[in-house]
Write a protein that holds these residues in place. Structure first.
Motif, PDB file in Angstrom:
ATOM      1  N   SER A 188      -9.968 -22.600  78.833  1.00 24.98           N
ATOM      2  CA  SER A 188     -10.961 -23.617  78.507  1.00 24.98           C
ATOM      3  C   SER A 188     -11.809 -23.142  77.324  1.00 24.98           C
ATOM      4  N   ASP A 189     -12.325 -24.094  76.555  1.00 25.33           N
ATOM      5  CA  ASP A 189     -13.215 -23.708  75.446  1.00 25.33           C
ATOM      6  C   ASP A 189     -14.672 -23.678  75.899  1.00 25.33           C
ATOM      7  N   ARG A 190     -14.908 -24.007  77.166  1.00 25.88           N
ATOM      8  CA  ARG A 190     -16.279 -23.953  77.694  1.00 25.88           C
ATOM      9  C   ARG A 190     -16.233 -23.660  79.195  1.00 25.88           C
ATOM     10  N   GLU A 191     -17.377 -23.330  79.751  1.00 26.18           N
ATOM     11  CA  GLU A 191     -17.444 -22.995  81.179  1.00 26.18           C
ATOM     12  C   GLU A 191     -17.151 -24.242  82.021  1.00 26.18           C
ATOM     13  N   VAL A 192     -16.190 -24.125  82.935  1.00 31.32           N
ATOM     14  CA  VAL A 192     -15.825 -25.291  83.746  1.00 31.32           C
ATOM     15  C   VAL A 192     -15.763 -24.976  85.236  1.00 31.32           C
ATOM     16  N   ILE A 193     -15.835 -26.070  85.986  1.00 29.85           N
ATOM     17  CA  ILE A 193     -15.552 -26.052  87.422  1.00 29.85           C
ATOM     18  C   ILE A 193     -14.409 -27.033  87.651  1.00 29.85           C
TER      19      ILE A 193
ATOM     20  N   THR B 113      -7.465 -10.254  89.348  1.00 29.48           N
ATOM     21  CA  THR B 113      -7.358 -11.722  89.434  1.00 29.48           C
ATOM     22  C   THR B 113      -8.623 -12.393  88.876  1.00 29.48           C
ATOM     23  N   GLY B 114      -9.780 -11.800  89.191  1.00 28.67           N
ATOM     24  CA  GLY B 114     -11.061 -12.374  88.724  1.00 28.67           C
ATOM     25  C   GLY B 114     -11.217 -12.250  87.218  1.00 28.67           C
ATOM     26  N   THR B 115     -10.632 -11.213  86.650  1.00 32.26           N
ATOM     27  CA  THR B 115     -10.698 -11.018  85.201  1.00 32.26           C
ATOM     28  C   THR B 115      -9.960 -12.163  84.490  1.00 32.26           C
ATOM     29  N   VAL B 116      -8.787 -12.498  84.984  1.00 38.22           N
ATOM     30  CA  VAL B 116      -8.008 -13.602  84.384  1.00 38.22           C
ATOM     31  C   VAL B 116      -8.782 -14.920  84.547  1.00 38.22           C
ATOM     32  N   PHE B 117      -9.361 -15.105  85.691  1.00 44.16           N
ATOM     33  CA  PHE B 117     -10.142 -16.306  86.024  1.00 44.16           C
ATOM     34  C   PHE B 117     -11.287 -16.503  85.028  1.00 44.16           C
ATOM     35  N   ARG B 118     -12.049 -15.427  84.796  1.00 49.44           N
ATOM     36  CA  ARG B 118     -13.192 -15.541  83.868  1.00 49.44           C
ATOM     37  C   ARG B 118     -12.713 -15.633  82.420  1.00 49.44           C
ATOM     38  N   ASN B 119     -11.581 -15.007  82.123  1.00 50.95           N
ATOM     39  CA  ASN B 119     -11.023 -15.100  80.770  1.00 50.95           C
ATOM     40  C   ASN B 119     -10.648 -16.556  80.442  1.00 50.95           C
ATOM     41  N   LYS B 120     -10.348 -17.333  81.472  1.00 50.83           N
ATOM     42  CA  LYS B 120     -10.034 -18.761  81.277  1.00 50.83           C
ATOM     43  C   LYS B 120     -11.296 -19.614  81.269  1.00 50.83           C
TER      44      LYS B 120
ATOM     45  N   ILE C 108     -13.334 -20.100  83.741  1.00 47.16           N
ATOM     46  CA  ILE C 108     -13.539 -20.859  84.984  1.00 47.16           C
ATOM     47  C   ILE C 108     -14.724 -20.249  85.713  1.00 47.16           C
ATOM     48  N   LYS C 109     -15.709 -21.086  86.020  1.00 48.82           N
ATOM     49  CA  LYS C 109     -16.834 -20.596  86.832  1.00 48.82           C
ATOM     50  C   LYS C 109     -16.479 -20.679  88.313  1.00 48.82           C
ATOM     51  N   ALA C 110     -15.809 -21.767  88.665  1.00 47.33           N
ATOM     52  CA  ALA C 110     -15.469 -21.891  90.092  1.00 47.33           C
ATOM     53  C   ALA C 110     -14.412 -22.964  90.304  1.00 47.33           C
ATOM     54  N   LEU C 111     -13.699 -22.830  91.414  1.00 48.34           N
ATOM     55  CA  LEU C 111     -12.868 -23.900  91.953  1.00 48.34           C
ATOM     56  C   LEU C 111     -13.576 -24.363  93.218  1.00 48.34           C
ATOM     57  N   VAL C 112     -13.626 -25.662  93.410  1.00 48.97           N
ATOM     58  CA  VAL C 112     -14.272 -26.184  94.622  1.00 48.97           C
ATOM     59  C   VAL C 112     -13.308 -27.171  95.279  1.00 48.97           C
ATOM     60  N   VAL C 113     -13.121 -27.029  96.568  1.00 49.72           N
ATOM     61  CA  VAL C 113     -12.352 -28.028  97.301  1.00 49.72           C
ATOM     62  C   VAL C 113     -13.224 -28.544  98.437  1.00 49.72           C
ATOM     63  N   LYS C 114     -13.090 -29.828  98.673  1.00 51.02           N
ATOM     64  CA  LYS C 114     -13.838 -30.428  99.788  1.00 51.02           C
ATOM     65  C   LYS C 114     -12.863 -31.215 100.642  1.00 51.02           C
ATOM     66  N   TYR C 115     -12.823 -30.899 101.925  1.00 52.57           N
ATOM     67  CA  TYR C 115     -11.923 -31.624 102.824  1.00 52.57           C
ATOM     68  C   TYR C 115     -12.538 -31.682 104.214  1.00 52.57           C
TER      69      TYR C 115
ATOM     70  N   MET D  52     -14.833 -30.284  85.256  1.00 59.83           N
ATOM     71  CA  MET D  52     -16.166 -30.621  84.755  1.00 59.83           C
ATOM     72  C   MET D  52     -16.826 -29.445  84.049  1.00 59.83           C
ATOM     73  N   GLU D  53     -17.523 -29.783  82.981  1.00 66.36           N
ATOM     74  CA  GLU D  53     -18.281 -28.768  82.262  1.00 66.36           C
ATOM     75  C   GLU D  53     -19.436 -28.341  83.156  1.00 66.36           C
ATOM     76  N   ALA D  54     -19.649 -27.042  83.266  1.00 66.21           N
ATOM     77  CA  ALA D  54     -20.662 -26.562  84.216  1.00 66.21           C
ATOM     78  C   ALA D  54     -21.480 -25.449  83.566  1.00 66.21           C
ATOM     79  N   PRO D  55     -22.441 -25.812  82.723  1.00 65.13           N
ATOM     80  CA  PRO D  55     -23.150 -24.779  81.958  1.00 65.13           C
ATOM     81  C   PRO D  55     -24.231 -24.019  82.726  1.00 65.13           C
ATOM     82  N   LEU D  56     -24.779 -24.603  83.796  1.00 67.87           N
ATOM     83  CA  LEU D  56     -25.990 -23.994  84.375  1.00 67.87           C
ATOM     84  C   LEU D  56     -25.787 -23.200  85.664  1.00 67.87           C
TER      85      LEU D  56
END
Ligand code: SF4
Length: 579
Positions: free
Chosen positions: A147-152, A234-241, A243-250, A165-169
């Motif tokens: 991503s070019d910006r912080e996302v969820i 794994t977290g290093t790759v995640f932040r390199n992309k 990604i701030k977080a993945l969220v699932v709701k069920y 979604m862009e998630a800057p804060l």
């Protein structure tokens, strides 16, 4: 019990969100443990699509780690590096995962190409994300691109909707962002348990030993709990992309959500296992009161507890890290299972722990664990025998998204180098890395999280440091090879293996590097003496990884199945296999 201290405005954070891409999909029930589809997200193009799971894929790869590796294989080439855009974070459960009739059936498996080893790493992890992802409609998800910006990424499994979604804060550190997102995506207090968050932390951003934290809502404590996909970055790759977080709701989970073929047999088997766990755990493992930390004194007694960078297998002060010390600190009599229906409930926590260092100094927090590997790695191995220091290291590792095993083993290596004159205070960014100096160890971790000084070098792991110290400081390469406990670039987990041929093989014949989950043979070999001959050790090195892989294909936790032995287990021809 206490809440983590809140210093954020949830409405302000929510308002800053901007939906960059939205995707809707058809909701369908799980059939015999499968959805027959996976979710693919490309963060560079923001394409979201569904891929079918053909019958052949199920037959050959089963699920979990098998599905992850199939998806990763299809996505990368021989020249893909950990930070190449095509590298993926794959998360899968398995056909049995999510079922609440068996204990220990909530595991997710994460795979990616590791920054430390350059080859695929896999980690299994508890928490609710994997099962909720499954009941939201996907047997696995793969995230490619940067991503070019912080996302969820948000998956609403009841509406059939996926959003980038862009998630800057939002915060980056896990204990804060997990709490923020459970609050933000739940309409009320009750709904918080229907949300799960995957996050990393500031340490994952600046090191190669970043882990992922998978959350589940603890309704008694009114806080998110965190379980780690720890090894290999794994977290290093995640932040390199970015990604701030993945969220699932069920919501809507029932005992039948997995739609099994034979409910009656499943319930009967589940009941038998629940009874065994309840009746035998206290005599055998004490997982329900102490968790894996019960191993500390056993390992110390058998000369297997790594001390001073794996130089020794026991220490007179190890008693300060023994199980009864943890039992006093863990809050007892709360259901501590990392997925619904786990009678083993080994995920213990220290409530109201007041931090002495770092950005959250003075705050009272909930600390998950420590588990045996954290006690061995961040306690005895660097000769830190203060249990509260181990708890604080554990807390900061988790919230910064740093793997406790790699951190512990590399800190012991750094201290060994310091004691042998290869490193000094100046080379260590002002830190006096002597045996047992827990304040220096913690400051090293804060440097990693801030991305500064020696933290940037040490955070790349032992293999990187070995090359760096030879090149920059003229250190003896052979000596560093002898004392650097890594294989393929991965730091060894916390068992002395020099007298155990089986465990030595278990560490250094593994696919991913010396992590015990593929072949945890130390107990059978050195404590129970169940595999005394060369042939038996060789046989165990074959069947144990098969057995463990099966758990990772299914989305099962092996602890309730393997660590608790049936009362008549010794009567079987091959008791070591816990048939
Ligand atoms: S045994 Fe422990 S780690 Fe395994 S599923 Fe149960 S609570 Fe989670």
């Amino acid at each position: 019990m206490s809440a983590n201290e809140k210093k954020y405005d949830i409405e302000k954070i929510r308002k800053a969100h901007k939906v960059l891409k939205e995707f809707t999909y058809e909701l369908k029930p799980v059939v015999r443990g499968y959805n027959d589809r996976t979710l693919h997200i490309d963060l560079a193009t923001r394409e979201i699509k569904i891929k079918p799971v053909p019958a052949e894929m199920k037959k050959k790869f089963i699920g979990g780690k098998g599905f992850d590796l199939k998806l990763l294989w299809d996505a990368v080439s021989g020249s893909t590096r950990w930070d190449s855009p095509e590298n993926e974070i794959c998360i899968a459960t398995g056909p049995i995962a999510g079922n609440t009739n068996y204990p220990g059936s909530g595991k997710s498996i994460v795979t990616t190409i590791s920054p430390e080893t350059g080859i695929p790493i896999d980690c299994n992890v508890g928490g609710h994300f994997g099962p909720y992802l499954k009941f939201s409609g996907f047997d696995a998800m793969e995230i490619q691109g940067k991503s070019d910006r912080e996302v969820i990424i948000f998956i609403d499994g009841n509406l059939g909707n996926v959003q980038i979604m862009e998630a800057p804060l939002e915060a980056v550190n896990s204990h804060v962002i997990a709490e923020q997102l459970h609050e933000m995506f739940a309409a009320n207090e009750r709904e918080k348990q229907h949300v799960s968050v995957v996050s990393a932390g500031a340490g994952a951003e600046h090191t190669w030993i970043g882990c992922l934290n998978f959350s589940y809502w603890d309704k008694r404590r009114k806080l998110p709990r965190l379980k780690q996909a720890g090894r290999g970055g794994t977290g290093t790759v995640f932040r390199n992309k970015k990604i701030k977080a993945l969220v699932v709701k069920y919501s809507g989970l029932t005992g039948k959500s997995n739609n099994p073929v034979d409910m009656e047999t499943l319930q009967k088997t589940g009941l038998k296992l629940h009874k065994e766990v309840i009746n035998l755990d206290d005599k055998q493992c004490k997982m329900r009161t102490i968790g894996t930390a019960h191993l500390v004194e056993i390992m110390n007694d058998y000369d297997l507890l790594p001390t001073k960078n794996f130089r020794f297998g026991s220490h007179p002060e190890a008693v300060k890290l023994a199980s009864w010390i943890w039992k006093e600190r863990f809050t007892q009599n709360v259901p501590d299972g990392c997925w619904f229906g786990c009678t083993m409930s080994c995920a213990h926590g220290v409530d109201n722990f007041e931090l002495k260092t770092g950005p959250y100094k003075g705050q009272k927090v909930l600390v998950d664990g420590p588990e045996y590997e954290t006690v061995g790695g961040c306690g005895s191995n660097p000769a830190i025998f203060d249990p509260d220091a181990v708890i604080e290291i554990n807390f900061y590792c988790d919230t910064y998204g740093i793997d406790t095993i790699s951190f512990g083993t590399l800190t012991a290596f750094v201290m060994d180098c310091y004691e042998n004159g290869i490193l000094n205070q100046e080379r260590c960014g002002g830190l006096e890395m002597t045996w047992g100096n827990w304040r220096a160890a913690l400051e090293l971790m804060h440097q990693m999280a801030r991305g500064e000084k020696f933290g940037l070098i040490a955070g790349k792991g032992i293999k990187y440091m070995q090359g760096y110290f030879v090149k920059e400081y003229g250190a003896d390469a052979q000596f560093l090879k002898d004392i650097g406990m890594q294989g393929k670039g991965l730091e060894q987990s916390e068992y002395m293996s020099k007298e155990s041929l089986a465990q030595q093989g278990g560490f250094y014949l593994t696919n991913k590097g010396p992590q015990h989950d593929e072949a945890w043979l130390i107990f059978m070999d050195m404590v129970n003496n169940q595999i005394p001959t060369f042939e038996k050790k060789a046989d165990a090195l074959h069947y144990f990884p098969m057995f463990r892989t099966w758990f990772s294909l299914q989305g099962l936790c092996k602890l309730p199945w393997n660590d608790i032995e049936p009362a008549d287990n010794a009567k079987h021809a091959e008791p070591n296999k816990v048939p």
